[in-house]
Write an enzyme that holds these catalytic residues in place. Structure first.
Site, PDB file in Angstrom:
ATOM      1  N   SER A  45       6.989 -54.150  38.144  1.00 44.22           N
ATOM      2  CA  SER A  45       7.259 -54.864  39.488  1.00 44.22           C
ATOM      3  C   SER A  45       6.498 -53.933  40.555  1.00 44.22           C
ATOM      4  CB  SER A  45       8.676 -54.847  39.536  1.00 44.22           C
ATOM      5  OG  SER A  45       9.160 -55.527  41.057  1.00 44.22           O
ATOM      6  N   LYS A 100       4.124 -58.105  37.679  1.00 46.89           N
ATOM      7  CA  LYS A 100       4.835 -58.972  38.672  1.00 46.89           C
ATOM      8  C   LYS A 100       4.758 -58.459  40.002  1.00 46.89           C
ATOM      9  CE  LYS A 100       9.844 -58.447  39.980  1.00 46.89           C
ATOM     10  NZ  LYS A 100      11.345 -58.605  39.309  1.00 46.89           N
ATOM     11  N   LYS A 146       5.582 -58.742  44.114  1.00 49.14           N
ATOM     12  CA  LYS A 146       6.736 -59.372  45.229  1.00 49.14           C
ATOM     13  C   LYS A 146       5.657 -60.286  46.110  1.00 49.14           C
ATOM     14  CE  LYS A 146      10.332 -57.001  43.824  1.00 49.14           C
ATOM     15  NZ  LYS A 146      11.574 -57.702  43.334  1.00 49.14           N
ATOM     16  N   ASP A 192       7.732 -62.542  42.383  1.00 52.06           N
ATOM     17  CA  ASP A 192       9.230 -62.702  42.727  1.00 52.06           C
ATOM     18  C   ASP A 192       9.061 -62.632  44.180  1.00 52.06           C
ATOM     19  OD1 ASP A 192      11.746 -62.011  42.994  1.00 52.06           O
ATOM     20  OD2 ASP A 192      11.847 -60.150  41.837  1.00 52.06           O
ATOM     21  N   GLU A 218      10.103 -66.084  40.218  1.00 49.98           N
ATOM     22  CA  GLU A 218      11.440 -65.480  40.299  1.00 49.98           C
ATOM     23  C   GLU A 218      11.991 -65.498  41.651  1.00 49.98           C
ATOM     24  OE1 GLU A 218      11.425 -61.623  38.882  1.00 49.98           O
ATOM     25  OE2 GLU A 218      13.618 -61.162  39.463  1.00 49.98           O
ATOM     26  N   ASP A 273      17.189 -64.814  39.327  1.00 52.01           N
ATOM     27  CA  ASP A 273      17.708 -63.395  39.577  1.00 52.01           C
ATOM     28  C   ASP A 273      18.978 -63.391  40.267  1.00 52.01           C
ATOM     29  OD1 ASP A 273      18.094 -60.562  39.983  1.00 52.01           O
ATOM     30  OD2 ASP A 273      16.270 -60.163  40.547  1.00 52.01           O
ATOM     31  N   LYS A 304      20.456 -58.591  34.820  1.00 54.61           N
ATOM     32  CA  LYS A 304      20.582 -57.224  35.406  1.00 54.61           C
ATOM     33  C   LYS A 304      21.868 -56.756  35.242  1.00 54.61           C
ATOM     34  CE  LYS A 304      17.109 -57.137  38.872  1.00 54.61           C
ATOM     35  NZ  LYS A 304      16.700 -57.523  40.150  1.00 54.61           N
ATOM     36  N   GLY A 353      15.186 -54.705  36.553  1.00 51.82           N
ATOM     37  CA  GLY A 353      15.542 -53.545  37.089  1.00 51.82           C
ATOM     38  C   GLY A 353      15.777 -53.330  38.718  1.00 51.82           C
TER      39      GLY A 353
END
Ligand code: OSB
Ligand code: MG
Length: 367
Positions: free
Chosen positions: A135, A161, A163, A188, A213, A238, A262, A290
């Site tokens: 990420s 991934k 952000k 995400d 995400e 998530d 998670k 994570g």
């Protein structure tokens, strides 16, 4: 086993590089490490609550009293044989999943050590290489992001991934795709968008993303249904998935096609397994998320990721991406093929680095 002692430590570590999401930028990580002792054995867990209530309403400073006053007292001196008895004992405490998960994780490690078997086995997993992704946070400039992606691909990671947030999305994804046309790529948003952004988010459909995400608010499953109906890209939830019922409901109404699990967000390994099972029964793949865990938390994520329906690469990566020195030994590392092979040692399969943990502890309490 009778739980003789519980020790909660707050540790504080600088990050190798700042980490920025749509919630903001952090330069360090505070986490709680939970140690439980019985019969000469120690089990370790990590509470992933952060300094600020961005991803979740929980913080380090809410988890501390919840553990001290409400969770630890329900287990201390208690005779227990199975960690999955714990959720029943703390059921009357509403919410606070991250605080709950930290203690539950330690109990699972302890039970596995008492049985002399690896945690992944106790959880019902299979010994196999775990596919790993990374990420990558929001950067100051697109060029920096491209360089970081290149480094992570060179290290072997199987999925990237990035952000996103308004102002750092379509243009950035376009630049990444142009440079890396064929990599496995996802975004995400950490809840940064709302229903006025649907046309804009639909522009991401053309980049062949593995998934998008948590684009919308954590408590807005309804609008995720509308958005998913408009997108070709699968939505992965998530923040919205707090427990097995959320997973069941979100899948039933078509709010997502993939689920991020998670352990901290859902309140522990027992609930994480239950979410996994709900998704498996509905044919929905999952992956392990994570929370910038230190080695202890990462080791738990590796064990959980061995369950059958964890088919997509997780945000389970090497500790050194975040920390100069890990809380576990050996540090969690990723092989050149972008996988982690779970340890065959009992419990989490990594040793807490007690000397280092002592040095980075800012407060601790023994019960
Ligand atoms: O949304 O997955 C998230 C980190 C902190 C809070 C939320 C998230 C993340 C990450 C980092 O994406 C994943 C990692 O631990 O590498
Ligand atoms: Mg996320």
């Amino acid at each position: 086993m009778k739980l003789e002692r519980v020790i909660v430590r707050e540790v504080s570590l600088p990050l190798v590089h700042f980490f920025e999401t749509s919630f903001g930028r952090i330069h360090g990580r505070r986490v709680l490490l939970v140690e439980v002792r019985a019969d000469g054995l120690s089990g370790w867990g990590e509470c992933v609550a952060d300094d600020a209530p961005g991803f979740s309403y929980e913080t380090v400073d809410t988890a501390w009293p919840v553990l001290s006053r409400f969770l630890v007292p329900r287990m201390l001196g208690v005779r227990f044989s199975r960690a999955d008895e714990y959720p029943g004992r703390v059921r009357s405490v509403r919410g606070h999943p991250m605080a709950k998960a930290g203690l539950e994780a330690a109990l699972w490690d302890l039970q596995a050590k008492a049985a002399g078997i690896p945690l992944w086995k106790l959880l019902g997993g299979r010994h196999r290489p775990i596919p790993c992704g990374v990420s990558i946070g929001i950067q100051d400039r697109p060029g920096i992001l491209l360089r970081k992606i290149e480094q992570e691909l060179e290290a072997g990671y199987q999925r990237i991934k990035i952000k996103i947030k308004p102002g750092w999305d379509v243009r950035i994804v376009a630049a990444v795709r142009k440079r890396f046309p064929r990599i496995s790529l996802m975004v995400d948003a950490n809840s940064a968008y709302d229903r006025t952004d649907f046309d804009h988010l639909a522009e991401l459909d053309r980049f062949d993303l593995l998934m998008m995400e948590q684009p919308l608010e954590y408590d807005d499953v309804f609008r995720h249904v509308e958005l998913q109906a408009r997108l070709r890209t699968p939505i992965c939830l998530d923040e919205s998935i707090r427990h097995r019922r959320d997973a069941d409901h979100a899948i039933s109404v078509g709010a997502c096609r993939i689920v991020n699990i998670k352990m901290g967000r859902v309140g522990g390994h027992t609930e994480a397994k239950a979410v996994h099972d709900v998704c498996r029964a509905r044919g929905v793949p999952v992956w392990c998320g994570g929370m910038l865990e230190t080695g202890i938390g990462r080791a738990h994520n590796v064990a959980l990721s061995t369950l059958e329906n964890f088919t997509l690469p997780g945000d389970v990566s090497a500790s050194r991406r975040y920390f100069h020195r890990d809380t576990a030994r050996p540090p969690i590392e990723v092989d050149a093929d972008g996988t982690i092979t779970p340890s065959l040692d009992p419990g989490i399969g990594y040793e807490p680095d007690l000397e280092w943990i002592d040095r980075i502890t800012v407060r601790s309490r023994a019960f």
